[in-house]
Write an enzyme that holds these catalytic residues in place. Structure first.
Site, PDB file in Angstrom:
ATOM      1  N   GLU A   1       0.824  -1.202   0.000  1.00  0.00           N
ATOM      2  CA  GLU A   1       0.000   0.000   0.000  1.00  0.00           C
ATOM      3  C   GLU A   1       0.865   1.261   0.000  1.00  0.00           C
ATOM      4  OE1 GLU A   1      -4.012  -1.710   2.146  1.00  0.00           O
ATOM      5  OE2 GLU A   1      -2.578  -0.664   3.401  1.00  0.00           O
TER       6      GLU A   1
ATOM      7  N   CYS B   1       3.523   8.532   0.997  1.00  0.00           N
ATOM      8  CA  CYS B   1       4.078   7.594   1.977  1.00  0.00           C
ATOM      9  C   CYS B   1       4.236   6.241   1.281  1.00  0.00           C
ATOM     10  CB  CYS B   1       3.114   7.509   3.162  1.00  0.00           C
ATOM     11  SG  CYS B   1       3.620   6.315   4.404  1.00  0.00           S
TER      12      CYS B   1
ATOM     13  N   CYS C   1       5.676  -6.772   7.569  1.00  0.00           N
ATOM     14  CA  CYS C   1       6.809  -6.311   8.379  1.00  0.00           C
ATOM     15  C   CYS C   1       7.102  -7.336   9.455  1.00  0.00           C
ATOM     16  CB  CYS C   1       6.486  -4.950   9.013  1.00  0.00           C
ATOM     17  SG  CYS C   1       7.865  -4.323  10.011  1.00  0.00           S
TER      18      CYS C   1
ATOM     19  N   CYS D   1       0.465  -1.505  15.383  1.00  0.00           N
ATOM     20  CA  CYS D   1       0.574  -1.369  13.929  1.00  0.00           C
ATOM     21  C   CYS D   1      -0.087  -2.538  13.202  1.00  0.00           C
ATOM     22  CB  CYS D   1       2.052  -1.300  13.553  1.00  0.00           C
ATOM     23  SG  CYS D   1       2.313  -1.262  11.776  1.00  0.00           S
TER      24      CYS D   1
ATOM     25  N   CYS E   1      -1.360   6.397   9.807  1.00  0.00           N
ATOM     26  CA  CYS E   1      -0.185   5.701  10.319  1.00  0.00           C
ATOM     27  C   CYS E   1      -0.593   4.473  11.114  1.00  0.00           C
ATOM     28  CB  CYS E   1       0.596   6.625  11.258  1.00  0.00           C
ATOM     29  SG  CYS E   1       1.537   7.828  10.371  1.00  0.00           S
TER      30      CYS E   1
HETATM   31  S1  SF4 Z   1       5.385   0.357  12.975  1.00  0.00           S
HETATM   32 FE1  SF4 Z   1       4.598  -1.373  11.726  1.00  0.00          FE
HETATM   33  S2  SF4 Z   1       5.653  -1.200   9.768  1.00  0.00           S
HETATM   34 FE2  SF4 Z   1       6.801   0.086  11.244  1.00  0.00          FE
HETATM   35  S3  SF4 Z   1       8.405  -1.260  12.071  1.00  0.00           S
HETATM   36 FE3  SF4 Z   1       6.654  -1.452  13.471  1.00  0.00          FE
HETATM   37  S4  SF4 Z   1       5.476  -3.219  12.685  1.00  0.00           S
HETATM   38 FE4  SF4 Z   1       6.890  -2.579  11.064  1.00  0.00          FE
END
Ligand code: SF4
Length: 354
Positions: A93, A106, A113, A120, A336
């Site tokens: 995305e 962004c 991740c 997140c 975010c």
């Molecule tokens: S905020 Fe989300 S994308 Fe960023 S390092 Fe942490 S888990 Fe990964």
């Protein structure tokens, strides 16, 4: 999917070498870069000043596109979130954030991740693979097609899905293309790479490219940061901040943007606010406070407005430069911490956060 490498992953210097190998003068590479990055043309056949034979050889040797837009949604505030599909079917995305006088894109650096930060949605997806440099820069090429006439991307932040410093070579290659005068020609102060902090890699990033640095801080003690950013257990706050204090190169750049996701009952106490200025002393710093955006994968949420204002007021009173960043695009899960490739039906069920 074509087996040809995508030409957008090749830096301008390497493209000059490659075209020299095809018998073309090196300045032809600058023309190709101008078509690809400046004008956003993905069809070698349409690069009319190149000569038929060179166009055919480029077509034979390279793919021009690394990504295609699979879907896009626009928030009531004008924020646009798109899902982009890579040639192997992987999805990522990107988010366009129009504001008066600027438009920020962004971009993502990984599919998912591995770092699993508690607030997140991307972290909750797990990790599939790193993006290639071509897939990182093609987000810029493809997303700008979604801009209304007269708008252009003025700022790029590496803050989408993934931890950029876990994909450092591709991130550096992509950042170089963003800054290269024959490619995207962006000013270094317009490009920001965000990280939770990976041991040894902040220094390498800043040595390689003159970008801005953003650090996802989110807590003032190891105890809380261990919970929010599990990677803190391998690279604790004290070590991370000591590294930043020792980086001479930071004194010649814009301040480090410390990101602080404000979470009710977790890191929003007055004591946290008061700890920040002493903690960051010795680092050219600005704090961005971002009230957490709710998403379906986390029970955590933002504090109420009064508590947010009190927190920001305390930080400001301590002398640390602080900005409260209100959420953009929460109604489409574009804010975010909300990027998780949710289909619209599921996204609609997730509450918007700040
Ligand atoms: S905020 Fe989300 S994308 Fe960023 S390092 Fe942490 S888990 Fe990964």
């Amino acid at each position: 999917m074509s087996g040809r490498p995508c030409i957008k992953g090749i830096g301008v210097e390497a493209l000059r070498e490659q075209l020299a190998g095809l018998g073309a003068p090196r300045w032809r590479a600058d023309q190709v870069a101008g078509w690809l990055y400046g004008r956003g043309v993905d069809d070698f056949g349409a690069m009319t000043d190149l000569g038929r034979e060179l166009r055919a050889r480029l077509e034979e040797g390279f793919a021009a596109r690394a990504l295609e837009i699979a879907s896009a949604r626009t928030s009531v505030d004008g924020t646009v979130k798109a899902v982009l599909r890579a040639r192997d079917g992987a999805l990522v995305e990107s988010v366009l954030i129009p504001e008066p006088g600027r438009t920020t894109l962004c971009i993502s650096t990984q599919v998912g991740c591995p770092l699993a930060c508690a607030f997140c949605a991307t972290g909750a997806m797990g990790f599939a693979r790193n993006l290639r440099a071509a897939e990182i820069v093609d987000q810029v090429c493809q997303m700008r097609r979604l801009l209304p006439p007269g708008r252009r991307i003025t700022n790029v932040v590496f803050m989408g899905m993934g931890e950029p410093l876990l994909n450092l070579p591709a991130v550096v290659a992509a950042a170089r293309l963003l800054l290269h005068p024959k490619a995207f020609a962006m000013a270094p102060r317009r490009v920001t790479v965000s990280t939770v902090g990976i041991r040894g890699r902040i220094e390498r990033l800043l040595r390689e490219v003159p970008v801005n640095l953003a650090v996802s801080l989110h807590a003032t003690t190891d105890e809380v940061r261990d919970l929010l950013v599990p990677h803190n257990r391998s690279y604790p706050l004290g070590d991370l901040l000591e590294t930043l204090r020792g980086l001479e190169v930071l004194r010649r750049r814009r301040p480090v943007f410390f990101e602080y996701t404000l979470i009710a009952g977790v890191n929003d106490a007055v004591e946290d606010a008061r700890r920040l200025a002493p903690l960051l002393r010795g680092i050219p710093a600005k704090l961005n406070v971002i009230p957490m955006n709710r998403h379906a994968d986390s029970p955590l949420g933002p504090p109420d407005d009064a508590r947010i204002d009190r927190f920001v007021g305390e930080v400001a009173a301590s002398g640390l430069a602080v900005t409260l960043r209100r959420s953009r695009g929460p109604d489409i899960d574009a804010a975010c911490g909300q990027l998780a490739l949710r289909p619209p039906a599921a996204a609609a069920g997730a509450a918007a956060g700040g």
